[in-house]
Scaffold this motif. Structure first.
Motif, PDB file in Angstrom:
ATOM      1  N   VAL A  36       0.819  -1.209   0.000  1.00 41.33           N
ATOM      2  CA  VAL A  36       0.000   0.000   0.000  1.00 41.33           C
ATOM      3  C   VAL A  36       0.855   1.263   0.000  1.00 41.33           C
ATOM      4  CG1 VAL A  36      -1.700   1.311   1.324  1.00 41.33           C
ATOM      5  CG2 VAL A  36      -1.938  -1.153   1.091  1.00 41.33           C
ATOM      6  N   TYR A  40       0.374   4.680  -2.203  1.00 39.32           N
ATOM      7  CA  TYR A  40       0.036   5.938  -1.550  1.00 39.32           C
ATOM      8  C   TYR A  40       1.127   6.979  -1.784  1.00 39.32           C
ATOM      9  CZ  TYR A  40      -1.040   9.248   2.160  1.00 39.32           C
ATOM     10  OH  TYR A  40      -1.322  10.389   2.846  1.00 39.32           O
ATOM     11  N   GLY A  43       0.735   8.399  -5.236  1.00 37.86           N
ATOM     12  CA  GLY A  43      -0.375   9.356  -5.248  1.00 37.86           C
ATOM     13  C   GLY A  43      -0.008  10.663  -4.582  1.00 37.86           C
ATOM     14  N   LEU A  44       0.693  10.559  -3.459  1.00 44.11           N
ATOM     15  CA  LEU A  44       1.127  11.776  -2.767  1.00 44.11           C
ATOM     16  C   LEU A  44       2.113  12.562  -3.617  1.00 44.11           C
ATOM     17  CD1 LEU A  44       0.910  13.285  -0.050  1.00 44.11           C
ATOM     18  CD2 LEU A  44       2.899  12.010   0.729  1.00 44.11           C
ATOM     19  N   SER A 309      -6.307   9.572   2.772  1.00 41.38           N
ATOM     20  CA  SER A 309      -5.389   8.997   3.759  1.00 41.38           C
ATOM     21  C   SER A 309      -6.161   8.418   4.942  1.00 41.38           C
ATOM     22  CB  SER A 309      -4.403  10.058   4.236  1.00 41.38           C
ATOM     23  OG  SER A 309      -3.669  10.591   3.158  1.00 41.38           O
ATOM     24  N   SER A 312      -7.876   5.315   3.860  1.00 38.80           N
ATOM     25  CA  SER A 312      -6.868   4.258   3.742  1.00 38.80           C
ATOM     26  C   SER A 312      -6.476   3.716   5.107  1.00 38.80           C
ATOM     27  CB  SER A 312      -5.632   4.783   3.007  1.00 38.80           C
ATOM     28  OG  SER A 312      -5.966   5.234   1.710  1.00 38.80           O
TER      29      SER A 312
END
Length: 611
Positions: A36, A40, A43-44, A309, A312
């Motif tokens: 994950v 993430y 994406g960030l 976030s 998630s």
């Protein structure tokens, strides 16, 4: 006695405490996070790249507006300068200055009218011109675009009086008003006396109106600042922001920076600022936009990212809980079952509701416990009962000894409404009784035994003031913390020191607990500075330890002495002497872990040691 349970099964007892990081559950969670986290992170990173790109585009847009507006102002200023230079050699103005005394009244009137019309043309050439004046010094009169010829020089001439020292057009800031002027002949002909000066007063209200239309953002605006003379033209009323921008441009001017882009803070707000200096006229045009206005959409995306976030995180927690229910919980139940088997409790475990591998393992575990029960019952049950019975009997003599006074202390603290002490006392008391009454192996790590003794001391500290009785614990030799020892072998001697040595002592009571290695033995001693011990009492105790006499007041000491001999052999046990502080010194002799040779295994039978 032979070990009935495979060593590998016994080692499961320490997994949850010492090797938790090596179990399946954390590995699964870490593996999931490793999957994950990159997603993430990408994406960030994409969001950050997008934010930086938007910031860059917005900054370019703001800079472009500053460049365009400043170029417009410079075009207007150049137009004004060129008009002043053009009309500085106008024949009508020169005739009025030089030969007005030879003109007839009609000619003079027509000349003044033409001059005023030309001044009006200059005024109408730009929205930023408020007034145009021709100060004729030879006549000491002023002709302006708004008024006819005056009888005296207009006071506005004071603003541009120094223009004669210049060659060409000069800019002046006077009484919060802005002027442009040119003198004839000026410094071009230094020996010739000045005859007239043309001046233009800048319409600052029109400039402000133009600055108001600079940006479409709310609470945004622009300013014109000349750091050299302090002239500031602004379209807003926030004095704090004006001062912040002015101070910033002064520093920028001192550093010889002509243009740039920066984010600054003014009060509780943050602004994006773009500025550029007009090299022709010396003033700066600075535009500012609140960060919240420029980055409003980005902030929304950032909020969505934080929401993602959070979602998630919720998903990860839910997934971890699902894994816990699916894997960790059954494993924990199975390990608990192995612990019970290790402690001698051959109880079958309830089968899980799921029909998976764990159900099969639980079934086989129950079959194993049934077989072990049969084996133990047929071969070793009687011998185990005999030894366990003796140890339990000895231990039970100690367990209730401390019970009598504790509830009276708790009652007294509650009656005094000392809630903090009640809470602390209850916690220590719970830990104390949990340790001495738990159904587990009689053997515990030496660290746990020492911790229990410290808990007992904390309870006594509430009963006795620390200034009355102090207890000092020495350091345990390295490698001895995991050593398995019978439970409740140290605390009874600390209790005896309180009860028989120091209970009547009103101050300066002292107990020292030391632990040293000597001749492959671990010597643990408890010494007090009590004054009640007589030589006769000491001889009686020594005799009872040697002869292991019947029940006397020091039953706890004999109890520990007997259990140490059963556990480790005849050469180990308890000795008593008079300590250096004057009170009793009790010493427990235990084998060092390396000399045990069976520290991790079950205790040997009495026959193996000649008991």
């Amino acid at each position: 006695m032979p070990n009935l349970i495979p060593r590998g099964w016994l080692e499961l007892n320490i997994i949850p405490k010492r090797q938790w990081r090596l179990t399946i559950f954390p590995k699964l969670i870490i593996a999931f996070l490793l999957v994950v986290a990159p997603i993430y992170g990408i994406g960030l990173g994409m969001n950050q790249l997008g934010e930086n790109s938007v910031r860059e585009e917005l900054s370019k847009s703001l800079k472009s507006r500053v460049d365009f507006y400043l170029n417009s102002l410079e075009v207007e200023n150049e137009l004004m300068r060129s008009l002043l230079q053009q009309y500085a050699i106008d024949k009508d103005i020169q005739h009025a200055a030089f030969i007005s005394n030879t003109m007839t009244i009609g000619v003079w009137t027509e000349t003044v009218q033409r001059i005023q019309e030309k001044l009006q043309l200059i005024k109408n050439s730009s929205l930023y011109i408020k007034n145009v004046s021709a100060h004729i010094l030879t006549l000491k009169r002023t002709i302006s675009s708004d008024e006819t010829i005056s009888d005296t020089i207009n006071p506005d001439y004071e603003a541009v009086a120094n223009v004669s020292k210049l060659r060409g057009v000069g800019n002046y800031f006077w009484e919060d008003r802005l002027f442009m002027a040119i003198a004839y002949p000026g410094s071009d002909l230094p020996k010739m006396k000045e005859t007239f000066a043309l001046s233009i007063e800048i319409n600052q209200e029109m400039l402000k109106q133009s600055l108001r239309n600079f940006s479409d953002y709310k609470n945004a605006g622009a300013m014109l600042i000349n750091p050299e003379n302090g002239w500031i033209l602004d379209n807003q009323t926030d004095e704090g922001l004006t001062k912040e921008l002015s101070d910033y441009l002064k520093k920028t001017h001192e550093d010889s920076v002509d243009e740039g882009y920066k984010q600054i803070s003014a009060g509780n707000n943050s602004y994006f600022v773009a500025y550029k200096r007009s090299t022709t006229f010396g003033y700066y045009l600075i535009a500012y936009v609140p960060s919240s206005e420029m980055l409003g959409p980005i902030d929304k995306y950032r909020m969505l990212l934080w929401l993602l976030s959070f979602v998630s995180l919720v998903f990860i927690v839910a997934y971890s809980y699902w894994l816990y229910q699916l894997i960790r919980k059954p494993l924990h139940r199975m390990i608990t079952g192995f612990r019970k088997v290790e402690a001698g409790m051959m109880e079958p475990m309830p089968l899980p509701k799921t029909h998976d591998e764990f159900r099969y393992l639980f079934q086989r575990f129950n079959m194993m416990t049934d077989n072990l029960k049969v084996l133990i019952h047929e071969v070793y049950e009687q011998k185990l009962r005999a030894q366990t019975s003796e140890l339990k009997q000895l231990q039970s003599q100690i367990n209730p000894h401390f019970l009598y006074n504790t509830y009276f202390i708790l009652y007294r603290l509650a009656k005094m409404n000392d809630n903090d002490s009640v809470i602390q006392f209850s916690q220590h008391l719970g830990e104390y009784f949990q340790y001495i009454t738990r159904n587990g192996s009689d053997d515990v790590p030496l660290d746990a035994e020492i911790k229990h003794s410290r808990t007992y001391v904390e309870i006594q500290n509430i009963r006795f003031a620390k200034s009355r009785i102090t207890v000092e614990f020495g350091e345990l030799p390295p490698g001895c913390g995991d050593m398995r020892v019978p439970r409740l072998i140290l605390q009874p001697f600390i209790e005896n020191a309180y009860q028989y040595g120091l209970e009547t002592k009103r101050k300066d009571g002292r107990i020292v607990v030391s632990m040293i290695e000597q001749d492959s033995k671990l010597l643990m001693s408890v010494e007090d500075n009590g004054e009640k011990l007589t030589n006769a009492d000491l001889q009686t105790i020594e005799a009872n330890l040697v002869n292991q006499g019947a029940d006397i007041e020091y039953t706890g000491m004999l109890n520990v002495h007997r259990r140490l001999k059963i556990r480790f052999g005849a050469e180990y046990g308890v000795t008593v002497t008079r300590g250096e502080m004057g009170g009793m010194k009790v010493t427990l002799m235990l084998p060092m872990p390396l000399s045990l040779g069976r520290a991790e295994g079950p205790p040997e039978s009495n026959d193996a040691r000649g008991e």
